[in-house]
Design an enzyme around this catalytic site. Structure first.
Site, PDB file in Angstrom:
ATOM      1  N   ASP A 180       0.852  -1.200   0.000  1.00 29.96           N
ATOM      2  CA  ASP A 180       0.000   0.000   0.000  1.00 29.96           C
ATOM      3  C   ASP A 180       0.884   1.245   0.000  1.00 29.96           C
ATOM      4  OD1 ASP A 180      -2.344  -1.448   0.155  1.00 29.96           O
ATOM      5  OD2 ASP A 180      -2.732  -1.022   2.270  1.00 29.96           O
ATOM      6  N   ARG A 239      -1.529  -0.641  -8.590  1.00 23.73           N
ATOM      7  CA  ARG A 239      -2.890  -0.226  -8.224  1.00 23.73           C
ATOM      8  C   ARG A 239      -2.894   1.307  -8.265  1.00 23.73           C
ATOM      9  NH1 ARG A 239      -3.930  -0.822  -2.247  1.00 23.73           N
ATOM     10  NH2 ARG A 239      -4.457  -2.993  -2.593  1.00 23.73           N
TER      11      ARG A 239
HETATM   12  C1  FAD Z   1      -8.996  -1.000  -3.260  1.00 18.65           C
HETATM   13  C2  FAD Z   1      -8.492   0.318  -2.751  1.00 18.65           C
HETATM   14  C3  FAD Z   1      -7.215   0.420  -2.253  1.00 18.65           C
HETATM   15  C4  FAD Z   1      -6.717   1.643  -1.807  1.00 18.65           C
HETATM   16  N1  FAD Z   1      -5.411   1.749  -1.410  1.00 18.65           N
HETATM   17  C5  FAD Z   1      -4.916   2.947  -1.067  1.00 18.65           C
HETATM   18  C6  FAD Z   1      -3.537   3.126  -0.768  1.00 18.65           C
HETATM   19  O1  FAD Z   1      -2.725   2.190  -0.788  1.00 18.65           O
HETATM   20  N2  FAD Z   1      -3.110   4.373  -0.442  1.00 18.65           N
HETATM   21  C7  FAD Z   1      -3.963   5.455  -0.408  1.00 18.65           C
HETATM   22  O2  FAD Z   1      -3.509   6.572  -0.141  1.00 18.65           O
HETATM   23  N3  FAD Z   1      -5.280   5.292  -0.679  1.00 18.65           N
HETATM   24  C8  FAD Z   1      -5.778   4.087  -0.994  1.00 18.65           C
HETATM   25  N4  FAD Z   1      -7.107   3.964  -1.292  1.00 18.65           N
HETATM   26  C9  FAD Z   1      -8.053   5.080  -0.973  1.00 18.65           C
HETATM   27  C10 FAD Z   1      -8.156   6.053  -2.130  1.00 18.65           C
HETATM   28  O3  FAD Z   1      -6.955   6.755  -2.287  1.00 18.65           O
HETATM   29  C11 FAD Z   1      -9.303   7.079  -1.871  1.00 18.65           C
HETATM   30  O4  FAD Z   1      -9.038   7.769  -0.707  1.00 18.65           O
HETATM   31  C12 FAD Z   1     -10.665   6.453  -1.759  1.00 18.65           C
HETATM   32  O5  FAD Z   1     -10.838   5.376  -2.638  1.00 18.65           O
HETATM   33  C13 FAD Z   1     -11.757   7.519  -2.057  1.00 18.65           C
HETATM   34  O6  FAD Z   1     -11.712   7.929  -3.401  1.00 18.65           O
HETATM   35  P1  FAD Z   1     -12.781   7.411  -4.497  1.00 18.65           P
HETATM   36  O7  FAD Z   1     -12.221   7.673  -5.841  1.00 18.65           O
HETATM   37  O8  FAD Z   1     -13.052   5.989  -4.223  1.00 18.65           O
HETATM   38  O9  FAD Z   1     -14.104   8.210  -4.238  1.00 18.65           O
HETATM   39  P2  FAD Z   1     -14.360   9.620  -3.517  1.00 18.65           P
HETATM   40  O10 FAD Z   1     -13.361  10.616  -4.028  1.00 18.65           O
HETATM   41  O11 FAD Z   1     -14.465   9.415  -2.039  1.00 18.65           O
HETATM   42  O12 FAD Z   1     -15.783   9.975  -4.042  1.00 18.65           O
HETATM   43  C14 FAD Z   1     -15.991  10.460  -5.379  1.00 18.65           C
HETATM   44  C15 FAD Z   1     -17.405  10.179  -5.813  1.00 18.65           C
HETATM   45  O13 FAD Z   1     -17.566   8.770  -5.967  1.00 18.65           O
HETATM   46  C16 FAD Z   1     -18.871   8.393  -5.564  1.00 18.65           C
HETATM   47  N5  FAD Z   1     -18.779   7.510  -4.386  1.00 18.65           N
HETATM   48  C17 FAD Z   1     -17.728   7.362  -3.550  1.00 18.65           C
HETATM   49  N6  FAD Z   1     -18.006   6.467  -2.578  1.00 18.65           N
HETATM   50  C18 FAD Z   1     -19.265   6.059  -2.802  1.00 18.65           C
HETATM   51  C19 FAD Z   1     -20.131   5.153  -2.164  1.00 18.65           C
HETATM   52  N7  FAD Z   1     -19.770   4.476  -1.065  1.00 18.65           N
HETATM   53  N8  FAD Z   1     -21.378   4.972  -2.672  1.00 18.65           N
HETATM   54  C20 FAD Z   1     -21.782   5.640  -3.755  1.00 18.65           C
HETATM   55  N9  FAD Z   1     -21.003   6.527  -4.417  1.00 18.65           N
HETATM   56  C21 FAD Z   1     -19.767   6.725  -3.959  1.00 18.65           C
HETATM   57  C22 FAD Z   1     -19.594   9.674  -5.208  1.00 18.65           C
HETATM   58  O14 FAD Z   1     -20.242  10.164  -6.359  1.00 18.65           O
HETATM   59  C23 FAD Z   1     -18.461  10.599  -4.812  1.00 18.65           C
HETATM   60  O15 FAD Z   1     -18.787  11.949  -4.931  1.00 18.65           O
HETATM   61  C24 FAD Z   1      -7.591   2.766  -1.801  1.00 18.65           C
HETATM   62  C25 FAD Z   1      -8.876   2.673  -2.305  1.00 18.65           C
HETATM   63  C26 FAD Z   1      -9.340   1.468  -2.799  1.00 18.65           C
HETATM   64  C27 FAD Z   1     -10.714   1.411  -3.376  1.00 18.65           C
END
Ligand code: FAD
Length: 283
Positions: A109, A160
């Site tokens: 990660d 990733r």
């Molecule tokens: C598998 C995985 C591994 C990760 N690993 C890391 C890592 O190693 N290091 C790190 O810094 N970060 C990691 N992250 C976290 C990532 O960096 C983001 O902080 C996190 O995924 C939020 O960004 P987003 O693009 O998912 O959506 P967001 O920016 O939170 O949301 C954007 C839009 O997506 C939609 N949305 C988001 N969540 C939902 C929901 N639950 N239901 C419906 N609509 C929704 C909404 O329209 C929202 O406005 C990881 C995330 C995932 C999924």
């Protein structure tokens, strides 16, 4: 802080492997792969770091023995990165030796920006001997990702891509969602066109819809990439994607050290606070 686990259970699969395993099994039964994350970060005590490596090794053995379709995700600060880089490297090598023996995969990660360079350096170092058993994460919001992604793509790394979960200052990271989405799209294009099997980690419909359109328009098969989401979020969407032939993987955290992970989920989306409150009234 002494918070009760009931608060976190929406995002955390349990406090032990035994509690998390049935949830992994359910996901696998829905054609969704998993990456298990034993929660914790910033270990500063050697005996704790050694114990963490033992726990990770036990975890890959348990996955292997129970035949779950799961890899693991790890944090280098749990393996002693704050103690010393060479000590952490030795710990990582110990884990990767076991992963190779069991044909398992370990994803490193990406943590806050103080650790980006050393994480990439250690990854590049171990990638030479463990290429099929180790992968890395890149954060679209960091300015430096522009260069890092080209280097990792030339190496043929398993990457990733996520937006980035840590609060970073403007000189280090993009701050606005439209800019972060543009960067995410730019890097997804690079990964799709230049690496064998990118992992696209987001819950964002705008990005998922773009990904589907882009891959269809450019004849990139569904088999060439994977969509990843976090445990407890968008489960129905993941099931639908899996049913429609997309490769999917859910990041399933478990363990007793869940507070920092839980706080990041609450900070990044106000709706997650409602999720948590609603669980309190559900069962
Ligand atoms: C598998 C995985 C591994 C990760 N690993 C890391 C890592 O190693 N290091 C790190 O810094 N970060 C990691 N992250 C976290 C990532 O960096 C983001 O902080 C996190 O995924 C939020 O960004 P987003 O693009 O998912 O959506 P967001 O920016 O939170 O949301 C954007 C839009 O997506 C939609 N949305 C988001 N969540 C939902 C929901 N639950 N239901 C419906 N609509 C929704 C909404 O329209 C929202 O406005 C990881 C995330 C995932 C999924």
């Amino acid at each position: 802080m002494n918070l009760p686990f009931v608060l976190a259970k929406r995002f955390v699969a349990g406090e032990s492997f035994e509690e998390a395993a049935p949830k992994v099994n359910d996901l696998n039964n829905n054609k969704i792969k998993v990456t298990l994350d034993l929660l914790g970060e910033n270990v500063t005590d050697k005996s704790m770091a050694d114990e963490t490596v033992d726990n990770y090794i036990n975890l890959i053995n348990s996955i292997h023995d129970s035949k779950l379709d799961s890899t693991i995700s790890i944090k280098l600060t749990m393996m002693g990165l704050d103690i010393s880089e060479s000590y952490c490297r030795d710990n990582l090598l110990r884990l990767l030796d076991e992963a190779k023996k069991l044909d398992q995969f370990v994803r490193i990660d990406m943590e806050g920006s103080d650790y980006t360079q050393v994480t990439i350096d250690l990854f590049k170092d171990v990638f030479k001997s463990f290429d099929k058993h180790v992968g890395i994460v890149i954060q679209a919001y960091l300015h430096r990702t522009e260069n890092d992604i080209n280097e990792l793509e030339e190496l043929g790394a398993d990457v990733r891509l996520c937006k980035g979960a840590y609060k970073e200052p403007e000189r280090i990271a993009l701050q606005n969602m439209p800019d972060i989405r543009d960067a995410f799209i730019k890097y997804t294009r690079i990964l799709l066109n230049k690496t064998p099997y990118p992992r696209i980690a987001t819950h964002d419909d705008e990005l998922i819809n773009w990904l589907m359109e882009y891959t269809q328009d450019n004849d990139i098969s569904q088999a060439r990439y994977e969509i990843q989401m976090l445990y407890g979020l968008r489960e129905e969407t993941m099931k639908r994607l899996a049913q429609n032939g997309y490769n999917t993987r859910v990041y399933v955290p478990y363990g007793t050290m869940w507070v920092p992970y839980f706080k990041r989920r609450l900070m990044e989306r106000k709706e997650n606070i409602w999720f948590v409150l609603s669980t309190l009234f559900k069962d």
